[in-house]
Design an enzyme around this catalytic site. Structure first.
Site, PDB file in Angstrom:
ATOM      1  N   HIS A   1       0.822  -1.207   0.000  1.00  0.00           N
ATOM      2  CA  HIS A   1       0.000   0.000   0.000  1.00  0.00           C
ATOM      3  C   HIS A   1       0.867   1.273   0.000  1.00  0.00           C
ATOM      4  O   HIS A   1       0.658   2.183  -0.801  1.00  0.00           O
ATOM      5  CB  HIS A   1      -0.917  -0.012   1.228  1.00  0.00           C
ATOM      6  CG  HIS A   1      -1.829   1.163   1.320  1.00  0.00           C
ATOM      7  ND1 HIS A   1      -3.159   1.107   0.981  1.00  0.00           N
ATOM      8  CD2 HIS A   1      -1.587   2.449   1.685  1.00  0.00           C
ATOM      9  CE1 HIS A   1      -3.699   2.305   1.133  1.00  0.00           C
ATOM     10  NE2 HIS A   1      -2.769   3.134   1.573  1.00  0.00           N
TER      11      HIS A   1
ATOM     12  N   GLU B   1       1.367   4.007  -3.177  1.00  0.00           N
ATOM     13  CA  GLU B   1       0.994   5.414  -3.054  1.00  0.00           C
ATOM     14  C   GLU B   1       2.173   6.342  -3.370  1.00  0.00           C
ATOM     15  O   GLU B   1       2.026   7.342  -4.067  1.00  0.00           O
ATOM     16  CB  GLU B   1       0.469   5.719  -1.640  1.00  0.00           C
ATOM     17  CG  GLU B   1      -0.903   5.134  -1.326  1.00  0.00           C
ATOM     18  CD  GLU B   1      -2.014   5.678  -2.226  1.00  0.00           C
ATOM     19  OE1 GLU B   1      -1.892   6.825  -2.702  1.00  0.00           O
ATOM     20  OE2 GLU B   1      -2.993   4.954  -2.477  1.00  0.00           O
TER      21      GLU B   1
ATOM     22  N   LYS C   1       3.066   6.271  -7.148  1.00  0.00           N
ATOM     23  CA  LYS C   1       2.095   7.016  -7.962  1.00  0.00           C
ATOM     24  C   LYS C   1       2.389   8.515  -7.887  1.00  0.00           C
ATOM     25  O   LYS C   1       2.337   9.208  -8.901  1.00  0.00           O
ATOM     26  CB  LYS C   1       0.669   6.768  -7.448  1.00  0.00           C
ATOM     27  CG  LYS C   1       0.047   5.484  -7.930  1.00  0.00           C
ATOM     28  CD  LYS C   1      -1.436   5.430  -7.587  1.00  0.00           C
ATOM     29  CE  LYS C   1      -1.707   5.780  -6.147  1.00  0.00           C
ATOM     30  NZ  LYS C   1      -3.102   5.711  -5.734  1.00  0.00           N
ATOM     31  N   ASN C   2       2.703   9.005  -6.678  1.00  0.00           N
ATOM     32  CA  ASN C   2       3.017  10.427  -6.535  1.00  0.00           C
ATOM     33  C   ASN C   2       4.218  10.815  -7.392  1.00  0.00           C
ATOM     34  O   ASN C   2       4.212  11.841  -8.070  1.00  0.00           O
ATOM     35  CB  ASN C   2       3.305  10.764  -5.068  1.00  0.00           C
ATOM     36  CG  ASN C   2       2.036  10.817  -4.230  1.00  0.00           C
ATOM     37  OD1 ASN C   2       0.926  10.771  -4.748  1.00  0.00           O
ATOM     38  ND2 ASN C   2       2.209  10.907  -2.926  1.00  0.00           N
TER      39      ASN C   2
HETATM   40  P1  ADP Z   1      -2.894  12.912  -3.881  1.00  0.00           P
HETATM   41  O1  ADP Z   1      -1.839  12.121  -4.589  1.00  0.00           O
HETATM   42  O2  ADP Z   1      -4.227  12.279  -3.929  1.00  0.00           O
HETATM   43  O3  ADP Z   1      -2.909  14.353  -4.317  1.00  0.00           O
HETATM   44  P2  ADP Z   1      -1.109  12.633  -1.638  1.00  0.00           P
HETATM   45  O4  ADP Z   1      -1.328  12.703  -0.176  1.00  0.00           O
HETATM   46  O5  ADP Z   1      -0.522  11.378  -2.186  1.00  0.00           O
HETATM   47  O6  ADP Z   1      -2.508  12.918  -2.333  1.00  0.00           O
HETATM   48  O7  ADP Z   1      -0.203  13.850  -2.075  1.00  0.00           O
HETATM   49  C1  ADP Z   1      -0.590  15.160  -1.741  1.00  0.00           C
HETATM   50  C2  ADP Z   1       0.076  16.182  -2.640  1.00  0.00           C
HETATM   51  O8  ADP Z   1       1.471  16.221  -2.379  1.00  0.00           O
HETATM   52  C3  ADP Z   1      -0.022  15.899  -4.130  1.00  0.00           C
HETATM   53  O9  ADP Z   1      -1.242  16.349  -4.688  1.00  0.00           O
HETATM   54  C4  ADP Z   1       1.173  16.671  -4.670  1.00  0.00           C
HETATM   55  O10 ADP Z   1       0.858  18.020  -4.824  1.00  0.00           O
HETATM   56  C5  ADP Z   1       2.193  16.574  -3.555  1.00  0.00           C
HETATM   57  N1  ADP Z   1       3.190  15.505  -3.809  1.00  0.00           N
HETATM   58  C6  ADP Z   1       3.237  14.288  -3.241  1.00  0.00           C
HETATM   59  N2  ADP Z   1       4.292  13.577  -3.688  1.00  0.00           N
HETATM   60  C7  ADP Z   1       4.935  14.359  -4.581  1.00  0.00           C
HETATM   61  C8  ADP Z   1       6.117  14.198  -5.402  1.00  0.00           C
HETATM   62  N3  ADP Z   1       6.833  13.057  -5.395  1.00  0.00           N
HETATM   63  N4  ADP Z   1       6.482  15.243  -6.178  1.00  0.00           N
HETATM   64  C9  ADP Z   1       5.766  16.390  -6.190  1.00  0.00           C
HETATM   65  N5  ADP Z   1       4.656  16.599  -5.447  1.00  0.00           N
HETATM   66  C10 ADP Z   1       4.233  15.601  -4.654  1.00  0.00           C
HETATM   67 MG    MG Z   2      -1.015  10.383  -3.988  1.00  0.00          MG
END
Ligand code: ADP
Ligand code: MG
Length: 429
Positions: free
Chosen positions: A297, A301, A304-305
């Site tokens: 999990h 996550e 994907k980010n």
């Molecule tokens: P979601 O992916 O649904 O937006 P997350 O909690 O996974 O929710 O991430 C929150 C926010 O953090 C993202 O919308 C993005 O703006 C920022 N973020 C997270 N990981 C990254 C990354 N690796 N590079 C740039 N921005 C990121």
């Molecule tokens: Mg995310």
């Protein structure tokens, strides 16, 4: 329609006065691969005492939420689920044991270090401290015997038919509770939206964030206990597994799976032929004791980010030249650390605190649809703002942590620390 009557609420308040009893990963593993009917019976009894206490704490907290958040329709719905599950458990009769059986149960109480699988390092067996309360909320006298019963393997205990029936009914009851609570994360999220709407506020206060951390963390713990107990009862014993815990979780294999899934989702979402590559650096076969589904999990996550950041920085026409995402695994004495580095442009420093808040997202907001009402709450690509905060809770649940460091204009590194010693106490708040 289920209603919380004043009598039920009094009971809940009474139970909420008792401390929750933590169970560490190691304690769960001490159960052995194939617990006897007697052990499962004892574990059922333990959970029958422990779960109502945990549920009661949550109802009380939902009831006392500040700023009228507790009156939002979705929050009321969730509170009812917790109260109903509490009621299911306290109304489930405890088995009547004959004097003889009770005696043999007592005799069977012992710590047996031999139950520990060989892969578990340093078997320092530490019985849980008896709590200062010697009377359980149900009015029964409990003693040290109850507190330690969770991880005692009772081999020689002959199970009477009544005890076996009790275990079976108990498992069905908690499985039903787990199902009832599947939509809790999305429903609470819905409640927060209702609250934002009403208060016309965009950001939610720190104390609400802290409440959500506590609440979701407690949910992880309750579901872990239920999932583990039901797996021990139902699943045939599998090599290297104790319930849902794998004593030889192969980090490399789990990461490979998560990479494939995240890249697939990314390709679907952006209509790409090829998502950015993910290069894995893994020194040898790293195995440790963990819950594979939790690890999967978190990695899913985080990946994907990173994939999203890279694709959105370079655009969908850059397909063949995306800089790869790197996944580096380090094997320390204390921790296994997994670093995921991307060149997706990073996050402005002022935005860092926000990424840990629930519902903060820079993606187009997604509808909260019932189809996502699954227990593990996986958003498809992005847009719920739950990926990071929930992953951090999973990491912390077993004594690890999740850190994020960004270089704005270049990329982001996230560090997932997983505790190898697996003896950290369950976080109970
Ligand atoms: P979601 O992916 O649904 O937006 P997350 O909690 O996974 O929710 O991430 C929150 C926010 O953090 C993202 O919308 C993005 O703006 C920022 N973020 C997270 N990981 C990254 C990354 N690796 N590079 C740039 N921005 C990121
Ligand atoms: Mg995310």
């Amino acid at each position: 329609m289920f209603q919380i009557t004043p009598q039920l609420f009094d009971k809940i308040k009474h139970f909420a006065r008792f401390p929750q009893t933590g169970v560490s990963l190691r304690q769960m593993v001490m159960f052995g691969q194939k617990p006897s009917a007697g052990t499962l019976f004892k574990a059922s009894q333990f959970l029958h005492e422990e779960l109502p206490i945990r549920l009661a704490h949550r109802v009380k907290e939902l009831h006392e939420l500040p700023y009228g958040l507790g009156e939002m329709p979705s929050i009321l719905k969730v509170k009812d689920w917790y109260a109903q599950s509490f009621k299911d458990l306290i109304e489930l009769p405890h088995p009547h044991l004959s004097q003889e059986v009770r005696e043999s149960l007592k005799r069977a109480q012992r710590n047996d270090p031999k139950q520990l699988p060989p892969s578990v390092p340093n078997p320092s067996i530490r019985p849980m401290k008896p709590t200062t309360n010697s009377i359980h909320p149900s009015g029964k006298m409990t003693d040290f015997f109850f507190q330690i019963s969770y991880y005692n393997n009772i081999d020689e205990l002959a199970c009477t038919p009544e005890m076996t029936t009790y275990t079976d009914t108990f498992v069905k009851t908690i499985e039903n509770i787990k199902r009832r609570h599947d939509p809790v994360v999305t429903t609470v999220a819905q409640g927060i939206l209702e609250y934002k709407e009403k208060r016309k506020a965009n950001l939610i206060d720190t104390d609400v964030q802290q409440f959500l951390d506590r609440f979701y963390m407690s949910r992880i713990g309750i579901r872990m206990l239920i999932g583990q107990h039901s797996a021990l009862y139902r699943l045939p014993s599998r090599k290297d597994y104790v319930g849902v815990i794998c004593t030889k979780t192969k980090v490399h294999d789990i990461a490979q799976d998560a990479i494939a899934n995240a890249r697939f989702i990314c390709e679907e979402y952006y209509g790409l032929f090829k998502a950015p590559e993910v290069q894995m650096f893994c020194p040898g076969d790293i195995e440790f004791m963990y819950v594979p589904s939790h690890l999967n999990h978190m990695l899913f996550e985080l990946l994907k980010n990173s994939l999203r950041a890279v694709v959105e920085r370079f655009g969908v026409d850059y397909e063949d030249s995306y800089p790869p995402v790197k996944l580096i695994i380090a094997h320390g004495k204390e921790d296994i650390t997994i670093k995921i580095s991307d060149e997706g442009g990073g996050i402005p420093r002022s935005g860092i605190p926000l990424v840990w808040t629930y519902m903060y997202t820079t993606a187009e907001a997604q509808e909260l649809e019932p189809e996502y009402n699954r227990s593990d709450f996986r958003a498809p690509m992005a847009g719920f703002g739950y990926g990071l905060p929930i992953s951090r809770l999973y990491a912390r649940y077993f004594g690890g942590d999740l850190k994020l460091i960004s270089m704005e204009g270049y990329g982001t590194d996230v560090y997932l620390h997983l505790n190898r010693l697996s003896n950290s106490d369950e976080p109970l708040m």
